[in-house]
Scaffold this active site. Structure first.
Site, PDB file in Angstrom:
ATOM      1  N   ASN A   1      47.059  72.013  36.959  1.00  0.00           N
ATOM      2  CA  ASN A   1      47.437  73.398  37.261  1.00  0.00           C
ATOM      3  C   ASN A   1      47.668  73.621  38.754  1.00  0.00           C
ATOM      4  O   ASN A   1      48.016  74.717  39.181  1.00  0.00           O
ATOM      5  CB  ASN A   1      46.384  74.378  36.742  1.00  0.00           C
ATOM      6  CG  ASN A   1      45.067  74.303  37.490  1.00  0.00           C
ATOM      7  OD1 ASN A   1      44.872  73.446  38.355  1.00  0.00           O
ATOM      8  ND2 ASN A   1      44.144  75.201  37.162  1.00  0.00           N
TER       9      ASN A   1
ATOM     10  N   ILE B   1      25.811  70.278  59.027  1.00  0.00           N
ATOM     11  CA  ILE B   1      24.947  69.657  58.030  1.00  0.00           C
ATOM     12  C   ILE B   1      24.062  70.742  57.420  1.00  0.00           C
ATOM     13  O   ILE B   1      23.381  71.475  58.138  1.00  0.00           O
ATOM     14  CB  ILE B   1      24.072  68.551  58.649  1.00  0.00           C
ATOM     15  CG1 ILE B   1      24.955  67.392  59.125  1.00  0.00           C
ATOM     16  CG2 ILE B   1      23.030  68.056  57.655  1.00  0.00           C
ATOM     17  CD1 ILE B   1      24.182  66.274  59.815  1.00  0.00           C
TER      18      ILE B   1
ATOM     19  N   GLY C   1      45.337  70.156  43.137  1.00  0.00           N
ATOM     20  CA  GLY C   1      46.282  69.063  43.237  1.00  0.00           C
ATOM     21  C   GLY C   1      47.492  69.405  44.102  1.00  0.00           C
ATOM     22  O   GLY C   1      47.782  70.569  44.366  1.00  0.00           O
TER      23      GLY C   1
ATOM     24  N   ARG D   1      22.929  60.348  49.622  1.00  0.00           N
ATOM     25  CA  ARG D   1      24.004  60.309  48.635  1.00  0.00           C
ATOM     26  C   ARG D   1      24.443  58.862  48.428  1.00  0.00           C
ATOM     27  O   ARG D   1      24.309  58.021  49.307  1.00  0.00           O
ATOM     28  CB  ARG D   1      25.214  61.136  49.106  1.00  0.00           C
ATOM     29  CG  ARG D   1      24.919  62.633  49.303  1.00  0.00           C
ATOM     30  CD  ARG D   1      24.676  63.310  47.982  1.00  0.00           C
ATOM     31  NE  ARG D   1      24.438  64.746  48.127  1.00  0.00           N
ATOM     32  CZ  ARG D   1      23.239  65.309  48.213  1.00  0.00           C
ATOM     33  NH1 ARG D   1      22.144  64.537  48.182  1.00  0.00           N
ATOM     34  NH2 ARG D   1      23.124  66.615  48.303  1.00  0.00           N
TER      35      ARG D   1
ATOM     36  N   ARG E   1      21.766  74.477  50.977  1.00  0.00           N
ATOM     37  CA  ARG E   1      22.508  75.264  49.997  1.00  0.00           C
ATOM     38  C   ARG E   1      21.877  75.162  48.614  1.00  0.00           C
ATOM     39  O   ARG E   1      21.391  74.102  48.219  1.00  0.00           O
ATOM     40  CB  ARG E   1      23.964  74.790  49.926  1.00  0.00           C
ATOM     41  CG  ARG E   1      24.741  75.008  51.206  1.00  0.00           C
ATOM     42  CD  ARG E   1      26.159  74.492  51.084  1.00  0.00           C
ATOM     43  NE  ARG E   1      26.186  73.052  50.826  1.00  0.00           N
ATOM     44  CZ  ARG E   1      27.306  72.335  50.837  1.00  0.00           C
ATOM     45  NH1 ARG E   1      28.465  72.922  51.084  1.00  0.00           N
ATOM     46  NH2 ARG E   1      27.268  71.034  50.603  1.00  0.00           N
TER      47      ARG E   1
ATOM     48  N   TYR F   1      27.539  73.717  37.245  1.00  0.00           N
ATOM     49  CA  TYR F   1      28.526  72.638  37.232  1.00  0.00           C
ATOM     50  C   TYR F   1      27.953  71.407  36.531  1.00  0.00           C
ATOM     51  O   TYR F   1      28.570  70.847  35.625  1.00  0.00           O
ATOM     52  CB  TYR F   1      28.951  72.289  38.658  1.00  0.00           C
ATOM     53  CG  TYR F   1      29.697  70.982  38.749  1.00  0.00           C
ATOM     54  CD1 TYR F   1      30.999  70.867  38.256  1.00  0.00           C
ATOM     55  CD2 TYR F   1      29.099  69.852  39.314  1.00  0.00           C
ATOM     56  CE1 TYR F   1      31.680  69.660  38.326  1.00  0.00           C
ATOM     57  CE2 TYR F   1      29.778  68.647  39.389  1.00  0.00           C
ATOM     58  CZ  TYR F   1      31.066  68.555  38.891  1.00  0.00           C
ATOM     59  OH  TYR F   1      31.736  67.362  38.948  1.00  0.00           O
TER      60      TYR F   1
END
Length: 307
Positions: free
Chosen positions: A32, A198, A36, A206, A263, A139
């Site tokens: 959509n 940060i 992208g 990670r 966050r 999510y």
């Protein structure tokens, strides 16, 4: 083989399309273009500009009759999922279910799904595919629910699948706006001579995996790891502080990071075992963090007019 790639104009999807072409397959892009970009897709590749929730998606299946569906399109922002959980669920869960229905109806031979390490939630251990799943964001929840639908479609309709749970993917073409990956954000901040931001104390870790390796995992899933869940990571972990130092060294920057409050929804540590990927998918990463960062930095320098 004809392969429908949802999100095929995006960061990971477009490089998967490149790889499919190089291997002699016929990719078809469904995107959509919320994230992208058309310039990511090679000329000659058929593109359908549609939302996953569009009623016209079925026409694509009926016309194209794809052999394989690689489902990468998603609402990927953790922050947005917390702000708008209904929208997140609509795109990530309902969009996936609609694709599964069309796959079943039109005889798709395999469904390859891009999931996320976000399904695991908080953990201080090395993460294996059978580690507990307890997502801390909508999510992550939407990805886990989608996995459940995929497994049930397999059980009820005999639709083969492979679920790939990605670590933190980075590399060329990754966007630094919105919910862009931390590596692309740091690179652009440093190239603009801005202090890298940060969130938290920077000691969170990670597992950074290069996009070329992720694309190759999808390719291998066409013929391997049927009806399995596979972690796609490097089996290493890197702190955000160390990442910032590595990028600062590569870009010859002496800027000091700007630390902001942690966050909501961000996991503390991520370290995925890739032993199952090696055994069942015949996959191992070709890029370590240093070599991957070099290619990524070079891309951003060339494509953002910094040199």
């Amino acid at each position: 083989m004809k392969v429908l790639v949802t999100g095929g104009a995006g960061f990971i999807g477009s490089q998967l399309v490149d790889l499919l072409l190089a291997e002699g397959h016929t990719p078809i892009v469904l995107d959509n273009f919320s994230n992208g970009r058309e310039e990511n897709v090679q000329s000659g590749v058929k593109i359908y500009r549609k939302s996953l929730l569009s009623d016209k998606i079925e026409r694509i299946f009926k016309k194209e009759q794809p052999d394989v569906v690689m489902h990468l399109a998603a609402q990927v922002s953790v922050a947005k999922s917390l702000e708008s959980p209904a929208e997140d669920a609509a795109v990530n869960v309902l969009g996936t279910v609609k694709l599964l229905e069309y796959c079943t109806k039109y005889g798709v031979k395999k469904f390859i799904f891009s999931s996320s390490s976000a399904v695991y939630g908080y953990t201080s251990e090395v993460i294996h595919e059978d580690s507990p799943t307890s997502p801390i964001s909508f999510y992550g929840t939407s990805k886990l629910v989608s996995e459940t639908y995929i497994k049930l479609f397999n059980r009820l309709n005999d639709l083969p699948y492979t679920i790939l749970r990605y670590a933190n993917v980075y590399g060329p073409r990754q966007r630094s706006d919105g919910e862009g990956g931390v590596i692309s954000i740091f690179i652009e901040q440093l190239l603009r001579n801005e202090a890298p931001v940060i969130f938290g104390d920077g000691n969170q870790t990670r597992d950074f995996v290069f996009v070329d390796d992720v694309a190759r995992a999808n390719l291998l899933a066409i013929t391997n790891a049927d009806n399995q869940i596979i972690n796609i990571g490097t089996s290493t972990q890197t702190s955000v502080n160390l990442l910032c130092t590595l990028l600062s060294n590569q870009l010859h920057s002496s800027l000091t990071p700007d630390y902001k409050p942690k966050r909501q929804g961000d996991i503390l540590n991520s370290h995925l075992s890739n032993a199952k990927a090696l055994d069942n998918l015949k996959w191992a990463p070709n890029f370590n963090l240093i070599s991957g960062l070099e290619k990524t930095v070079d891309f951003f320098k060339i494509n953002n007019n910094f040199i």
